[in-house]
Each structure stands twice: as C-alpha cells, then as structure tokens.
Design a protein around this motif. Structure first.
Motif, PDB file in Angstrom:
ATOM      1  N   SER A   7      12.604   2.377  -0.611  1.00  0.00           N
ATOM      2  CA  SER A   7      12.496   2.560   0.850  1.00  0.00           C
ATOM      3  C   SER A   7      11.725   1.406   1.485  1.00  0.00           C
ATOM      4  CB  SER A   7      11.797   3.875   1.172  1.00  0.00           C
ATOM      5  OG  SER A   7      12.613   4.952   0.800  1.00  0.00           O
ATOM      6  N   TRP A   8      10.641   1.010   0.837  1.00  0.00           N
ATOM      7  CA  TRP A   8       9.833  -0.098   1.357  1.00  0.00           C
ATOM      8  C   TRP A   8      10.645  -1.388   1.366  1.00  0.00           C
ATOM      9  CZ3 TRP A   8       7.983  -4.721  -0.584  1.00  0.00           C
ATOM     10  CH2 TRP A   8       6.981  -5.339   0.177  1.00  0.00           C
ATOM     11  N   LEU A   9      11.379  -1.671   0.304  1.00  0.00           N
ATOM     12  CA  LEU A   9      12.194  -2.883   0.231  1.00  0.00           C
ATOM     13  C   LEU A   9      13.299  -2.883   1.289  1.00  0.00           C
ATOM     14  CD1 LEU A   9      12.462  -3.166  -3.640  1.00  0.00           C
ATOM     15  CD2 LEU A   9      11.374  -4.854  -2.132  1.00  0.00           C
ATOM     16  N   LEU A  10      13.913  -1.726   1.500  1.00  0.00           N
ATOM     17  CA  LEU A  10      14.982  -1.643   2.496  1.00  0.00           C
ATOM     18  C   LEU A  10      14.487  -1.959   3.907  1.00  0.00           C
ATOM     19  CD1 LEU A  10      17.009   1.423   1.194  1.00  0.00           C
ATOM     20  CD2 LEU A  10      17.866  -0.913   1.471  1.00  0.00           C
ATOM     21  N   ASP A  11      13.209  -1.742   4.148  1.00  0.00           N
ATOM     22  CA  ASP A  11      12.650  -2.074   5.457  1.00  0.00           C
ATOM     23  C   ASP A  11      12.697  -3.572   5.746  1.00  0.00           C
ATOM     24  OD1 ASP A  11      12.119   0.569   6.046  1.00  0.00           O
ATOM     25  OD2 ASP A  11       9.997   0.450   5.469  1.00  0.00           O
ATOM     26  N   PRO A  69       0.801  -1.232   0.000  1.00  0.00           N
ATOM     27  CA  PRO A  69       0.000   0.000   0.000  1.00  0.00           C
ATOM     28  C   PRO A  69       0.833   1.281   0.000  1.00  0.00           C
ATOM     29  CG  PRO A  69      -0.529  -1.381   1.916  1.00  0.00           C
ATOM     30  CD  PRO A  69       0.543  -2.077   1.151  1.00  0.00           C
ATOM     31  N   LEU A  70       2.049   1.240   0.527  1.00  0.00           N
ATOM     32  CA  LEU A  70       2.881   2.445   0.591  1.00  0.00           C
ATOM     33  C   LEU A  70       3.659   2.715  -0.698  1.00  0.00           C
ATOM     34  CD1 LEU A  70       4.293   2.034   4.215  1.00  0.00           C
ATOM     35  CD2 LEU A  70       2.374   3.442   3.445  1.00  0.00           C
ATOM     36  N   VAL A  71       3.523   1.822  -1.678  1.00  0.00           N
ATOM     37  CA  VAL A  71       4.259   1.965  -2.936  1.00  0.00           C
ATOM     38  C   VAL A  71       3.265   2.309  -4.047  1.00  0.00           C
ATOM     39  CG1 VAL A  71       5.743   0.805  -4.617  1.00  0.00           C
ATOM     40  CG2 VAL A  71       6.018   0.338  -2.170  1.00  0.00           C
ATOM     41  N   ARG A 130       5.014 -11.884  -0.830  1.00  0.00           N
ATOM     42  CA  ARG A 130       4.185 -11.680  -2.030  1.00  0.00           C
ATOM     43  C   ARG A 130       4.377 -10.267  -2.558  1.00  0.00           C
ATOM     44  NH1 ARG A 130       0.928 -12.662  -5.861  1.00  0.00           N
ATOM     45  NH2 ARG A 130      -1.002 -11.549  -6.252  1.00  0.00           N
ATOM     46  N   SER A 131       4.304  -9.293  -1.674  1.00  0.00           N
ATOM     47  CA  SER A 131       4.457  -7.896  -2.084  1.00  0.00           C
ATOM     48  C   SER A 131       5.834  -7.634  -2.683  1.00  0.00           C
ATOM     49  CB  SER A 131       4.236  -6.966  -0.887  1.00  0.00           C
ATOM     50  OG  SER A 131       2.916  -7.078  -0.415  1.00  0.00           O
ATOM     51  N   ALA A 132       6.871  -8.134  -2.043  1.00  0.00           N
ATOM     52  CA  ALA A 132       8.229  -7.931  -2.551  1.00  0.00           C
ATOM     53  C   ALA A 132       8.396  -8.596  -3.916  1.00  0.00           C
ATOM     54  CB  ALA A 132       9.258  -8.473  -1.558  1.00  0.00           C
ATOM     55  N   GLY A 133       7.805  -9.753  -4.097  1.00  0.00           N
ATOM     56  CA  GLY A 133       7.858 -10.420  -5.392  1.00  0.00           C
ATOM     57  C   GLY A 133       7.171  -9.609  -6.475  1.00  0.00           C
ATOM     58  N   LEU A 134       6.051  -8.981  -6.128  1.00  0.00           N
ATOM     59  CA  LEU A 134       5.338  -8.141  -7.097  1.00  0.00           C
ATOM     60  C   LEU A 134       6.162  -6.907  -7.472  1.00  0.00           C
ATOM     61  CD1 LEU A 134       1.756  -8.401  -5.576  1.00  0.00           C
ATOM     62  CD2 LEU A 134       2.563  -9.446  -7.712  1.00  0.00           C
ATOM     63  N   VAL A 135       6.795  -6.296  -6.484  1.00  0.00           N
ATOM     64  CA  VAL A 135       7.661  -5.142  -6.754  1.00  0.00           C
ATOM     65  C   VAL A 135       8.843  -5.569  -7.621  1.00  0.00           C
ATOM     66  CG1 VAL A 135       9.204  -3.431  -5.695  1.00  0.00           C
ATOM     67  CG2 VAL A 135       6.941  -3.864  -4.707  1.00  0.00           C
ATOM     68  N   GLU A 146       4.890   8.243 -11.825  1.00  0.00           N
ATOM     69  CA  GLU A 146       6.241   8.801 -11.953  1.00  0.00           C
ATOM     70  C   GLU A 146       6.955   8.727 -10.604  1.00  0.00           C
ATOM     71  OE1 GLU A 146       8.336  13.022 -13.099  1.00  0.00           O
ATOM     72  OE2 GLU A 146       6.400  12.529 -13.973  1.00  0.00           O
ATOM     73  N   GLY A 147       8.194   8.265 -10.619  1.00  0.00           N
ATOM     74  CA  GLY A 147       9.012   8.200  -9.411  1.00  0.00           C
ATOM     75  C   GLY A 147       8.627   7.097  -8.441  1.00  0.00           C
ATOM     76  N   TRP A 148       7.851   6.125  -8.886  1.00  0.00           N
ATOM     77  CA  TRP A 148       7.376   5.077  -7.985  1.00  0.00           C
ATOM     78  C   TRP A 148       8.511   4.263  -7.386  1.00  0.00           C
ATOM     79  CZ3 TRP A 148       7.797  -0.265  -8.337  1.00  0.00           C
ATOM     80  CH2 TRP A 148       8.373  -0.765  -9.511  1.00  0.00           C
TER      81      TRP A 148
END
Length: 128
Positions: A33-37, A17-19, A110-115, A25-27
């Motif tokens: 930042s989300w992945l680094l968490d 949700p935070l991505v 799941r979310s990280a895989g989608l990103v 643009e700039g996503w």
C-alpha cells in the motif's frame, strides 16, 4: 525477575514509519500500500503488483527517480520559463516548494529502496 520487553526488530534509518519491520508477520501488505502511493493511481487496478511486491518496489523506485529528475529540471528552468509570469514572491515560493518536494522525494527514494531490499530478503543488522 527481569521485566521482559518485547524485542522490536531493527530497521535501518529511513525505513517508512507506516511499514512494519520485515520480521513482522504480514508486513508486505502495508508495504505494498505504501509503495502504491508513489506510483500512478491506476497501478492499484493491477493485481500483479500486489502479488509480486518485489516488482512493485522495483517499479516504484523508478517512478520516484523520475520524479526527482523532473523536480531538479523544474528547479533549474523555472526562472527562465516562468520568471516573467510570476512575482518575485511567487517565484521564491515556487522555488521553495520545488526544493521541499525534492527533499521529500529523496527521503521516499531511500525508503522505497530499503523496502525493495527487504522484499528481496536482505535484512538490516544494526552496527554497535
């Protein structure tokens, strides 16, 4: 005249949700930042992860996978390893917390895989 609502890009179920969606643009900045968490804190010291977000996503999925392995192993072993040191209520709470963390990690994986997929240029097309 019709009211024209701005079209929002479709994201697959489980998208963080935070991505913002990949079409925004700039996503990639909030995605990084989300992945680094989900990586060790010291990973924020390396500029390469910000410059190569697909590599960061690849690595983050592996960290989450490893955490899932650890949670599953802990769940299997906690009764034997700590059973005599915990009260029945304490053991039940530890088991519940391990289960909750496992669920959280599955969703994060799941979310990280989608990103990761989106960073590789794959786009979600909703089905009718």
């Amino acid at each position: 005249m019709f009211d024209r609502q701005p079209r929002t890009a479709a994201v697959p179920p489980g998208w963080p949700p935070l991505v913002p969606p990949p079409e925004a643009e700039g996503w990639q900045v909030p995605a990084v930042s989300w992945l680094l968490d989900f990586c060790p804190a010291d990973y924020r010291l390396y500029a390469s992860w910000r410059r190569q977000p697909v590599a960061l996503a690849w690595l983050a999925t592996r960290h989450i996978d490893a955490q899932l392995v650890a949670m599953r192993q802990a769940y299997r072993e906690v009764r034997v390893e700590l059973g005599e040191h915990l009260t029945d209520e304490g053991l039940a709470q530890v088991l519940a917390d391990l289960e909750s963390e496992g669920v959280r990690l599955l969703a994060a994986r799941r979310s990280a895989g989608l990103v990761y997929d989106a960073l590789q240029g794959k786009r979600y097309v909703p089905r009718l």
